[in-house]
Design an enzyme around this catalytic site. Structure first.
Site, PDB file in Angstrom:
ATOM      1  N   ASP A  51      44.119  41.954  34.487  1.00 22.67           N
ATOM      2  CA  ASP A  51      43.094  41.061  33.964  1.00 22.67           C
ATOM      3  C   ASP A  51      42.956  41.364  32.468  1.00 22.67           C
ATOM      4  O   ASP A  51      43.346  42.438  32.015  1.00 22.67           O
ATOM      5  CB  ASP A  51      41.787  41.339  34.712  1.00 22.67           C
ATOM      6  N   ASP A  71      38.495  44.469  36.842  1.00 24.64           N
ATOM      7  CA  ASP A  71      37.202  45.153  36.920  1.00 24.64           C
ATOM      8  C   ASP A  71      36.061  44.289  37.419  1.00 24.64           C
ATOM      9  O   ASP A  71      34.983  44.800  37.716  1.00 24.64           O
ATOM     10  CB  ASP A  71      36.831  45.715  35.548  1.00 24.64           C
ATOM     11  N   ASP A  75      37.791  39.526  40.390  1.00 22.91           N
ATOM     12  CA  ASP A  75      39.105  40.143  40.570  1.00 22.91           C
ATOM     13  C   ASP A  75      39.319  40.656  41.995  1.00 22.91           C
ATOM     14  O   ASP A  75      40.440  41.014  42.363  1.00 22.91           O
ATOM     15  CB  ASP A  75      39.288  41.317  39.595  1.00 22.91           C
TER      16      ASP A  75
END
Length: 652
Positions: A356, A546, A550
């Site tokens: 990410d 995080d 996600d």
């Protein structure tokens, strides 16, 4: 969490730890044995060693009084202190239905050797076996050291406000909504929000970072954070069991229960291997009677006993779990929590890493990057901060934070225009703050170059005149570029970034960091679709993220990595590995630890099987004595344990 919850293995090779475990008590911290206790543990072995060495010397010099029965009694005195715990454990395992254990193998081999008059060999086998067990205990204690350090950050009490005063209670007795007080040097026992204006905390227990962190009123304070500068009050938002620190400890506690395939195979192998060895040893006594012309029972019994000692699977059932345990410990020392030894195996094979952007490669915090204005900068920001001070948007917060509590004007007639920005009357002037769409809507002329800017831009007009703009950007983490370079050096063939941010920003970050691929403007379901497409290439995939959004991708990946112990609860629960300090470079460190652990485990398997196979053949042929058998069993176990604990000493 108690010491016996963290153990290298629960195989029958761990008799030396059962006594140790019985001394743990609920709610107490775990402490290493003191010098007196350690000496007491080693005393039986020291006693046996001294008697054995004196006995060998008396034999060598053929001292007249050292004849039967004195010689037998002497060696029995050397044998009993080290043999008693093993024979006792053999008896208890038989009563539990576990007949074929190394305790039984060692007991039969040494009792047989005593019956044959091979007293020094019998004592030596049992002595070195016991020393091996003690050495294993010391190695496990060393491996525990980094993990157990987490326990030292767990406060045992909390000062809670009740009936008009602060009283000291156990953290688990504090309810959500109550207020706790932290004095200077106190660690927060629970998660909560700060009621005081501000405070400085050391967050090393949670993140590994020693730099103090400033927390303002209403912001989060986590269990384990150390108050540095003044007495503060915290309103509890989570029960003790649900705190960030408790979650970390729970992860560590359950880590050793998730076994790697190699570890599970060795356990199953040992259960099959040990009875086969026992019956082969029996066959080695019986079968030669039918095929050897000058068959002597005593000779073949001795060879059978040598065979039993050599074939003991202790080196495998000790060193392999210890290797994985060492890997988990090395991870903890580097701020990486592996939720099980199986994930050490998985991460060692990773060839594709997907990340990410926000919160993983970037800080996830907006900062003012560029300012362009026709006004004095102070005046410009006074108007801008005044307009944004009522907003909760992250961009507005970044602008107000940059103004750093500077003076602001009174705001009147504030109107928000969805997707555009806001207008207000500030200091008797009409102010518009937002994106360029707002200025177009109000027919305010502005430099068209602003539309070409990739990063987020906030423009401002006063009395329908453009006066300037600021660029707000999410800052790339300092070690992000190093992290990508390290992953490439480790042979990771594909590093991909998935982001919900604008494609232009995503591609800019990807180019700056040297990523292989990057995709922007993705919703959570789009990230899942991208990951499924990558999985179709048959590579093992690790995903690092995080946020709550996600979690689906973390669950779908072969290995989920959550960035930060202070990340989203859902992400941490879903992930297989947790990076405590938010540094992306720790992903490369985790891969190095996984590969080092795998190397050590395979080396131990090769060492144990190789040496044992050679000495087994020699023993069956009468070319190896009980002394060689001792080396093949205890010596190999020693070497394997030494090899396993190397992981703790490695620099990653």
């Amino acid at each position: 969490m108690h010491k016996h919850d963290i153990k290298a293995d629960d195989s029958c090779c761990s008799h030396s730890h059962q006594h140790e475990q019985s001394h743990d008590h609920d709610g107490e911290h775990d402490h290493d044995h003191g010098d007196a206790s350690a000496f007491k543990t080693y005393l039986p072995s020291i006693f046996s060693l001294l008697f054995l060495l004196v006995g060998i010397a008396l034999d060598y010099f053929k001292i007249s009084f050292f004849e039967q029965p004195i010689r037998l009694i002497w060696y029995l005195l050397a044998y009993i202190p080290v043999a008693y715990p093993v024979l006792k454990e053999a008896f208890f395992t038989i009563t539990r239905g576990e007949i074929f254990t190394e305790f039984l193998l060692m007991g039969l081999a040494t009792i047989g050797a005593l019956a044959l008059g091979e007293y020094p060999e019998a004592v030596a086998v049992m002595l070195f076996y016991t020393v091996g067990e003690l050495f294993q205990g010391a190695a496990v204690s060393g491996a525990k050291k980094n993990i157990k350090a987490l326990l030292d950050v767990r406060p045992e009490t909390a000062n809670v406000f009740r009936d008009g005063r602060f009283i000291t209670v156990k953290p688990k007795e504090v309810s959500i909504g109550e207020t706790i007080q932290l004095k200077v040097g106190d660690k927060s026992a629970l998660d909560g929000v700060l009621l005081s204006d501000s405070a400085s905390f050391n967050t090393a227990a949670l993140t590994g970072e020693s730099t103090p962190r400033t927390v303002k009123k209403g912001e989060e304070v986590l269990a384990g954070m150390l108050n540095l500068d003044k007495v503060v009050d915290v309103k509890v938002t989570k029960e003790f069991a649900d705190s960030a620190l408790s979650r970390i400890l729970e992860m560590v506690q359950s880590a050793t229960s998730r076994k790697a395939k190699t570890e599970l195979f060795i356990r199953k192998f040992a259960k099959i291997y040990t009875p086969i060895v026992f019956f082969l040893a029996v066959a080695l006594i019986i079968l030669p009677y039918f095929f050897v012309a000058d068959y002597q029972f005593k000779t073949w019994l001795y060879r059978s006993l040598v065979f039993l000692v050599i074939s003991c699977p202790c080196a495998l059932v000790i060193s392999i779990p210890l290797g994985y345990f060492g890997g988990i410990g090395a991870g903890s020392a580097n701020g990486i929590l592996f939720k099980g030894s199986s994930f050490l195996d998985t991460i060692a094979q990773i060839k594709t890493v997907v990340m990410d952007k926000t919160g993983t490669l970037t800080h996830g915090v907006f900062n003012v990057k560029t300012i362009q204005t026709s006004l004095q900068e102070d005046e410009f920001f006074k108007y801008l901060a005044s307009a944004e001070t009522k907003s909760t948007h992250p961009i507005a917060k970044a602008i107000v934070a940059y103004h750093n509590q500077g003076a602001i004007f009174d705001v009147a007639e504030l109107t928000e225009i969805a997707g555009h920005g806001l207008t207000a009357v500030i200091n008797n002037r009409k102010v518009a703050v937002g994106n360029t769409k707002l200025l177009r809507k109000l027919n305010v002329a502005y430099p068209k170059a602003i539309d070409e800017e990739v990063e987020t831009t906030v423009v401002m007009a006063i009395d329908n005149q453009f006066v300037g703009y600021v660029i707000i950007a999410d800052e790339i983490k300092k070690d992000a570029k190093y992290a990508i370079d390290e992953l490439h050096l480790l042979g990771v063939t594909q590093i991909v970034m998935l982001s919900g941010d604008k494609t232009a920003i995503t591609e800019k970050v990807a180019k700056e960091l040297g990523l292989d691929k990057a995709y922007g403007d993705l919703l959570p379901e789009d990230k899942v679709a991208r990951l499924e497409k990558l999985k179709s290439q048959k590579n093992l995939i690790a995903f690092a993220g995080d946020g709550i959004n996600d979690a689906p991708v973390l669950a779908l990946s072969d290995l989920g990595i959550a960035m930060g112990a202070m990340g989203s609860d859902v992400a941490i629960e879903t992930a297989d590995v947790v990076i405590q300090n938010d540094q992306p470079s720790k992903i490369a460190t985790a891969i190095k630890i996984g590969r080092a652990t795998k190397r050590v485990v395979y080396q131990n398997i090769g060492l144990a099987f190789g040496v044992k196979a050679i000495v087994l053949i020699l023993g069956a042929g009468g070319l190896a004595t009980m002394w060689e058998a001792v080396f093949a069993d205890v010596g190999v176990a020693f070497l394997a344990i030494l090899n396993a604990i190397r992981i703790q000493k490695m620099k990653f």
